[in-house]
Every structure is written in C-alpha cells, then in structure tokens.
Design an enzyme around this catalytic site. Structure first.
Site, PDB file in Angstrom:
ATOM      1  CG  ASP A  26      -2.326   0.800   0.957  1.00  0.00           C
ATOM      2  OD1 ASP A  26      -3.297   0.236   0.892  1.00  0.00           O
ATOM      3  OD2 ASP A  26      -2.042   2.162   1.028  1.00  0.00           O
ATOM      4  CE  LYS A  31      -5.877   2.623   4.757  1.00  0.00           C
ATOM      5  NZ  LYS A  31      -6.644   2.732   3.731  1.00  0.00           N
ATOM      6  CD  GLU A 152     -14.211  -9.752  -2.285  1.00  0.00           C
ATOM      7  OE1 GLU A 152     -13.145 -10.390  -2.790  1.00  0.00           O
ATOM      8  OE2 GLU A 152     -14.970 -10.244  -1.492  1.00  0.00           O
ATOM      9  CG  ASN A 216     -22.918  -3.001  -5.251  1.00  0.00           C
ATOM     10  OD1 ASN A 216     -22.953  -4.182  -4.445  1.00  0.00           O
ATOM     11  ND2 ASN A 216     -21.593  -2.472  -5.193  1.00  0.00           N
ATOM     12  CB  ALA A 260     -38.744   0.658   5.530  1.00  0.00           C
ATOM     13  N   GLY A 261     -36.132   2.257   6.381  1.00  0.00           N
ATOM     14  CA  GLY A 261     -35.419   3.206   7.080  1.00  0.00           C
ATOM     15  C   GLY A 261     -34.739   4.265   6.504  1.00  0.00           C
ATOM     16  N   GLY A 265     -25.713   3.623   2.527  1.00  0.00           N
ATOM     17  CA  GLY A 265     -24.575   4.581   2.527  1.00  0.00           C
ATOM     18  C   GLY A 265     -23.334   3.888   2.257  1.00  0.00           C
ATOM     19  CB  CYS A 268     -19.649  -0.078  -2.178  1.00  0.00           C
ATOM     20  SG  CYS A 268     -17.966  -0.802  -1.523  1.00  0.00           S
ATOM     21  CE  LYS A 271     -16.961   2.943  -4.838  1.00  0.00           C
ATOM     22  NZ  LYS A 271     -16.257   2.096  -5.662  1.00  0.00           N
TER      23      LYS A 271
END
Ligand SMILES: NC(=O)c1ccc[n+]([C@@H]2O[C@H](COP(=O)([O-])OP(=O)(O)OC[C@H]3O[C@@H](n4cnc5c(N)ncnc54)[C@H](O)[C@@H]3O)[C@@H](O)[C@H]2O)c1
Length: 441
Positions: A26, A31, A152, A216, A260-261, A265, A268, A271
């Site tokens: 990385d 990290k 993935e 998605n 529901a709610g 967010g 993933c 966007k």
C-alpha cells in the site's frame, strides 16, 4: 495484494490464512505499519485475530497459514505468481463517474514487475470496459502477463467470512487458448472456498465487471423500493415493517434487504450506482438505467425526511435541544463512515441549531476526521444524559438492545426516533416514550 484497504487487507489476510504466501503493498505508510504489527487500521470483526494467528503460524481457515507481510515497496511483488489489484475507485469530484486514477496507476506500476505467465487480477469495482482497456495496455508493457477480472462481493462487517466462504467466484477471462490454464491458477488460489461449495463462473471481461455493478444496483433498488413504500405508508397511515414481512414471505421477493429506514450509504452502493449510470451514458445506453437516478433520489430523501421527523418531534425547532445521535458508521460492525446516512443527518440537525452529540462503538475517530465540527462522545450513557431526543441511526446491538426504562432515566425528554425500524414501538410507548419511525404510524 496491491492496495490494502477494507478489501485488500482482508483479502491478503484470508489468502495467507488459506496457506498462500502473501505480500500486501500500500502507498499509505501508516496502514502498512499497522498491518505489519497485526493491528488492522480499520474495524472488521475477526480481522485482527486472523492477522495475529497468521503471524503466529496458525491454522485459521483450515490450512496451515502461509506467510504474510506488508510493505510500501511495490518491487516486493516480484516473484509472486498472482497480483491482486484492490485499490479504491471513488466517485470523481463533481461527477457521477468513477475515478480510475488509482487503478490505472496500480496497473501501470505493477506491469514493470510482472514475469511471463504471471496473473494480474483486478478486484476493484470498475466501469464496464476497464478490463479490456487495461489488457490492451498490458499487452504493450508486459505482453506475457495475463489479466483476469475477479470482482469482489464482500460485505463490511462480514468481510472475513465472505472472503473465506464466498457465494460465488467470478473469473472474467478472455476466450482464448490460455483460458483454462488461467482459470486453473485461480482455482488453486481459491481451492478451499471451492471445496467448501462456492460457485464458480467463468465469463468474459465485460460480464464479470457487470456482475458486480448489477448486483449492487439490484440491492440498492430493493432498499429504495421498500423506502418508497415507507413514503406511501406514511401518507396512508400504514406500517412498512408489517408490509415488508408480508411481501417478504413470497419467496420470489424474499425478506432480505427489505428493511425500510434511513437507507444505504458507505463506500460502495452510492458511488457504484452513480458510476454505473455514468458509464451507461458513455455507452449510449443511459435510458436503461434512468431508474437508478430515482433509486438514488429516494435514498437521499430518507435523510431529509429523518431530519424533518426529528424536528416535528422536537416541537418544530432544534434550538436549545440536545440531540443524541446513536451511530456514526454507515452500518453496524464497521467503522466506515464514507457517505454515512447517520452523520449526514447529524450534520443537518447541527446546522439547524441542534446541540448534537454523536456516539458509536467503533467509528468515532473516522467520523471526527470527516466531520470535525460535530461533537462526539464515546460513552453511550453520557451521550444519552439530558437528551431531548434520541435518534437511533446505525443499528449496533448496543443501541437496539437499549432498555426503555433505563434509557428513560438518563434523558431529559422521552422521545426516540428509530431510523432503522429495529425497536418495538409498543415497548417504548408503554414506557412513556414518544416513538417515531420512517414508514410507521
Ligand atoms: N469496501 C468494501 O466493502 C468493498 C466490497 C467490494 C468491492 N469493493 C471495491 O474494492 C475497491 C477498494 O475498496 P476499499 O473499500 O478497500 O477502499 P479503501 O480506500 O479502503 O482502500 C484502497 C487502498 O488502496 C491504496 N492505494 C491507492 N493507490 C495505490 C497504489 N498505487 N498502490 C498501492 N496501494 C494503493 C490506498 O492507500 C488504500 O489503502 C473499490 O473499487 C471498491 O469499490 C469494496
């Protein structure tokens, strides 16, 4: 493993756990240092234990662990047979499209270290057509290396289990004479999950890329569908949770992803559906995905509605009121606050004059980094003390298990907004609370 964030670090650790020798690279020194000392730089259940077990030469994943080390030196990938690219593909600033600069940079710099026959395996979520373009580039820079697209599907909060026992493995490989040999290398890498029953599908590049964005988009659509029903339930005086239970019993529909709610967010879904729309436009197929604009709009409306509902409960104004926000992460069992609905709501209420205090079991450091102006409190009881309203916005068990009486003894006014429809309204009302939720009377 090139890129060791939420995806790459977990994949690196799991592959080592399965017995492979792994080097994780990385560009972020912090990290790398954390991972090298077996302390993940983010919260993911089971990951630290797995890292520590591998360091101790353990047997997580059923096999004797392979080796695992982390470095910032890309040159260390030389000698590996398979190179997974797991770098980020965030939304471009001011646009819907994905920002591919990290993927492009990772492929370009890795090419110099690839030996003939090496596999370079894309795992990042990319717009359809990216793999074909990268393969053409690779043909010039490392002609004897081979590119696979292997999307993935892990879920944060379940990432270790999802990586060790995926529902399916998709190999995007061009239909040429090397196809079987390339698939065989992947089969060797994933021998344990395959033996455990994970399905394996071999497709061409564009299909493999589309499997990820289509999956998605379907999940986002299912969530926004039930949230649209919640809007109708509110207008008609119906209860969306009972509606979801009833329609979910039809096995063509299913109950999962019908909660529901406050909506979705994270790093993933939002966007990915936007990048998918942008790419469809480039391909001249934008009409096919115009419905995703509505999916996105329904989702964003939930946040506004939550703030409105809270203001209603606070007698029309947040001024001078202490609002306890339970949750900062975009979902429980994660410290990821990227596009977190909870933080979005907290920030809106603060802008409207509320004295907002946010608490979360794991995500406060990340939240503070993103929204430095909000007030944070680690201790749940302190956050609740003297509150004029409590907003449950991320369904951590610490919050869903709250006792109405004990909580009532801490707050100033017994008002609760259940942003995830996880509490039992009758129990809270019986304890003298004003209970409100999205899509319920
Ligand atoms: N997080 C998830 O749940 C998840 C699930 C499935 C797919 N994905 C996809 O996986 C990709 C990565 O997502 P993430 O959540 O892990 O992102 P992340 O931001 O947590 O991690 C990306 C990492 O890549 C590193 N990086 C960037 N450029 C690099 C380079 N040239 N060389 C080496 N490292 C580099 C960054 O420093 C960072 O640590 C994205 O495309 C995402 O859409 C994520």
């Amino acid at each position: 493993m090139i890129g060791c964030g939420y995806l790459g670090a977990v994949h690196a650790a799991c592959m080592a756990g399965l017995g492979h020798d792994v080097v994780g690279v990385d560009v972020d020194e912090g990290k790398v240092a954390a991972l090298q000392s077996a302390a993940a730089p983010f919260y993911e259940p089971g990951l630290n234990e797995l890292l520590a077990d591998i360091q101790a030469g353990g047997t997580s994943g059923g096999a004797t662990s392979g080796s695992l080390r982390f470095t910032t030196d890309l040159g260390q990938i030389a000698g590996a047979r398979a190179h997974f690219v797991c770098v980020g593909t965030p939304q471009r600033r001011g646009e819907n499209a994905a920002d591919l600069r990290y993927v492009d940079a990772a492929f370009a710099s890795a090419a110099a270290h690839l030996a003939p026959g090496d596999l370079i395996i894309g795992k990042s979520t990319v717009p359809v057509g990216t793999a074909r373009r990268l393969a053409e580039d690779l043909h010039r820079t490392a002609p004897e290396a081979r590119l696979v697209w292997n999307p993935e599907f892990l879920r944060e909060g379940h990432a270790v289990t999802d990586t060790l026992h995926p529902d399916r493995l998709v190999y995007g490989i061009p239909d040429d004479p090397d196809r079987d040999a390339t698939a065989a290398v992947l089969d060797e890498i994933y021998a344990a999950p395959l033996a455990g029953g994970s399905a394996r599908l071999i497709t061409d590049y564009p299909t493999a890329e589309l499997v990820k964005t289509a999956a998605n988009s379907f999940l986002a659509t299912k969530i926004s569908f039930i949230n649209a029903m919640a809007e109708l339930c509110e207008a008609a005086g119906a209860d969306v949770t009972e509606l979801a239970d009833a329609i979910g019993l039809d096995d063509r529909i299913g109950r999962k992803f019908l909660n529901a709610g406050l909506g979705f967010g994270g790093g993933c879904l939002p966007k990915d559906i936007r990048a998918f729309m942008a790419r469809a436009g480039e391909l001249g197929a934008d009409q096919a995905l115009t419905f995703l604009r509505e999916v996105d709009a329904i989702n964003m409306r939930r946040r506004i509605r939550m703030v409105e509902l809270a203001r209603e409960v606070c007698d029309g104004s947040f001024l001078g009121q202490k609002i306890a926000v339970l949750g900062a992460a975009f979902k429980p069992e994660s410290d990821d606050v990227r596009d977190s609905p909870a933080l979005n709501v907290a920030a809106q209420i603060q802008l409207q004059g509320g004295n907002v205090v946010v608490t979360d079991p794991k995500a406060l450091a990340n939240a503070e980094h993103r929204f430095p102006d909000l007030q944070y409190e680690e201790d749940l009881e302190t956050a609740l003390t003297g509150a004029d309203a409590v907003l449950l916005l991320t369904e951590w068990t610490q919050f869903t298990g709250l006792d109405p009486e004990a909580t009532g003894a801490l707050v100033r006014t017994r008002r609760i907004l259940d942003g995830r429809n996880v509490l039992t309204p009758a129990t809270w009302r019986a304890a003298g609370w004003t209970y409100r939720a999205l899509g319920r009377p």
